[in-house]
Write a protein that holds these residues in place. Sequence first.
Motif, PDB file in Angstrom:
ATOM      1  N   ALA A  75     -17.291  20.446   3.448  1.00  0.00           N
ATOM      2  CA  ALA A  75     -17.012  21.342   2.326  1.00  0.00           C
ATOM      3  C   ALA A  75     -16.518  22.685   2.846  1.00  0.00           C
ATOM      4  O   ALA A  75     -16.847  23.093   3.957  1.00  0.00           O
ATOM      5  N   GLY A  76     -15.732  23.363   2.018  1.00  0.00           N
ATOM      6  CA  GLY A  76     -15.405  24.754   2.284  1.00  0.00           C
ATOM      7  C   GLY A  76     -16.562  25.602   1.787  1.00  0.00           C
ATOM      8  O   GLY A  76     -17.721  25.154   1.799  1.00  0.00           O
ATOM      9  N   PRO A  77     -16.312  26.805   1.313  1.00  0.00           N
ATOM     10  CA  PRO A  77     -17.393  27.642   0.791  1.00  0.00           C
ATOM     11  C   PRO A  77     -18.118  26.958  -0.368  1.00  0.00           C
ATOM     12  O   PRO A  77     -17.476  26.394  -1.263  1.00  0.00           O
ATOM     13  N   VAL A  78     -19.444  26.984  -0.332  1.00  0.00           N
ATOM     14  CA  VAL A  78     -20.271  26.445  -1.404  1.00  0.00           C
ATOM     15  C   VAL A  78     -21.171  27.571  -1.894  1.00  0.00           C
ATOM     16  O   VAL A  78     -21.684  28.368  -1.101  1.00  0.00           O
ATOM     17  N   ASP A  79     -21.371  27.640  -3.196  1.00  0.00           N
ATOM     18  CA  ASP A  79     -22.122  28.744  -3.797  1.00  0.00           C
ATOM     19  C   ASP A  79     -23.625  28.543  -3.574  1.00  0.00           C
ATOM     20  O   ASP A  79     -24.355  28.067  -4.450  1.00  0.00           O
TER      21      ASP A  79
ATOM     22  N   LYS B 223     -14.647  32.514  -3.067  1.00  0.00           N
ATOM     23  CA  LYS B 223     -15.531  31.912  -4.073  1.00  0.00           C
ATOM     24  C   LYS B 223     -15.770  30.451  -3.733  1.00  0.00           C
ATOM     25  O   LYS B 223     -14.846  29.714  -3.422  1.00  0.00           O
ATOM     26  N   GLY B 224     -17.023  30.033  -3.791  1.00  0.00           N
ATOM     27  CA  GLY B 224     -17.365  28.670  -3.400  1.00  0.00           C
ATOM     28  C   GLY B 224     -17.473  27.723  -4.578  1.00  0.00           C
ATOM     29  O   GLY B 224     -17.600  28.134  -5.733  1.00  0.00           O
ATOM     30  N   ILE B 225     -17.435  26.414  -4.284  1.00  0.00           N
ATOM     31  CA  ILE B 225     -17.682  25.413  -5.306  1.00  0.00           C
ATOM     32  C   ILE B 225     -19.189  25.286  -5.508  1.00  0.00           C
ATOM     33  O   ILE B 225     -19.979  25.815  -4.726  1.00  0.00           O
ATOM     34  N   SER B 226     -19.603  24.592  -6.547  1.00  0.00           N
ATOM     35  CA  SER B 226     -21.030  24.472  -6.825  1.00  0.00           C
ATOM     36  C   SER B 226     -21.679  23.471  -5.866  1.00  0.00           C
ATOM     37  O   SER B 226     -21.038  22.510  -5.415  1.00  0.00           O
ATOM     38  N   PRO B 227     -22.956  23.671  -5.531  1.00  0.00           N
ATOM     39  CA  PRO B 227     -23.662  22.705  -4.688  1.00  0.00           C
ATOM     40  C   PRO B 227     -23.659  21.307  -5.302  1.00  0.00           C
ATOM     41  O   PRO B 227     -23.560  20.313  -4.584  1.00  0.00           O
ATOM     42  N   LYS B 228     -23.746  21.236  -6.624  1.00  0.00           N
ATOM     43  CA  LYS B 228     -23.761  19.935  -7.304  1.00  0.00           C
ATOM     44  C   LYS B 228     -22.461  19.182  -7.060  1.00  0.00           C
ATOM     45  O   LYS B 228     -22.473  17.981  -6.776  1.00  0.00           O
TER      46      LYS B 228
END
Length: 250
Positions: free
Chosen positions: A176-180, A194-199
């Motif tokens: 994954a790239g950035p994750v929130d 800005k990251g994607i959601s962990p889900k």
Amino acid sequence: MRALITGATGGMGQAFALLLAKQGVDLVLTGRNVEKLKQMQKKLDTNVQIIPADLSNPKACEMLYETLRQQNMDIVINNAGVGVVGMFWETALKQELDMLSLNVEAVHMLTKLFLKDFRKRNHGYILNVSSSAGFGAGPCMASYYAGKSYVLRLTQAIAEELRQEKSNVKVAVLCAGPVDTDFNRNANAVSAVKGISPKKAAKEGLKGLFRGKTVILPDKGTKLVYLMQKHLPMHMVTACNYHIQKRKRG
């Protein structure tokens, strides 16, 4: 089915647990924060065993495996990880070595130990959480990038070994790239992108794992980064990473 999730007290680890519990998978959750593990245990509608452990200690990895080896685990998700931000000559050596013990050595040990059992049974799934950082070199996070590259290449090699012997065991790596998550706060860094959601990251990771993919890229941004780093000269990629990671220093 029964799954082990490391780093299960938050972020993607928690997301993996919630998703697998909804599928009726029994869980073994491990992490350093006992109270958070207990909260997760109460939150999940499946059988949940918690094993507090600091996996940056190799003895804790051995203890975890010995505790579970007779339970016929089906899934191992090596998710636990931390980061260190700063110029290589500035960052504390012990902090970096602790990070590499968790991000690299623990992943290596648990993958090897459980894989041996999975091969004997010709069944099992292992998902190692790497990062888009594993695609190249990362100035200002040099050791972190190098560690994630190790996890990526190790997993790719193991997957090919299994493919060559026509094993039913599946091994995959989530990049994954950035994750929130709390990753940047724990690394004392300022979020640069800005990251994607962990889900979303966890959902795509599980989907790819069960479908037999080896390298899992969970979103369009990560796929673009992968293509860029694959086709651009390495010095350009490294310079670009420098400017991105420098922003994390605040």
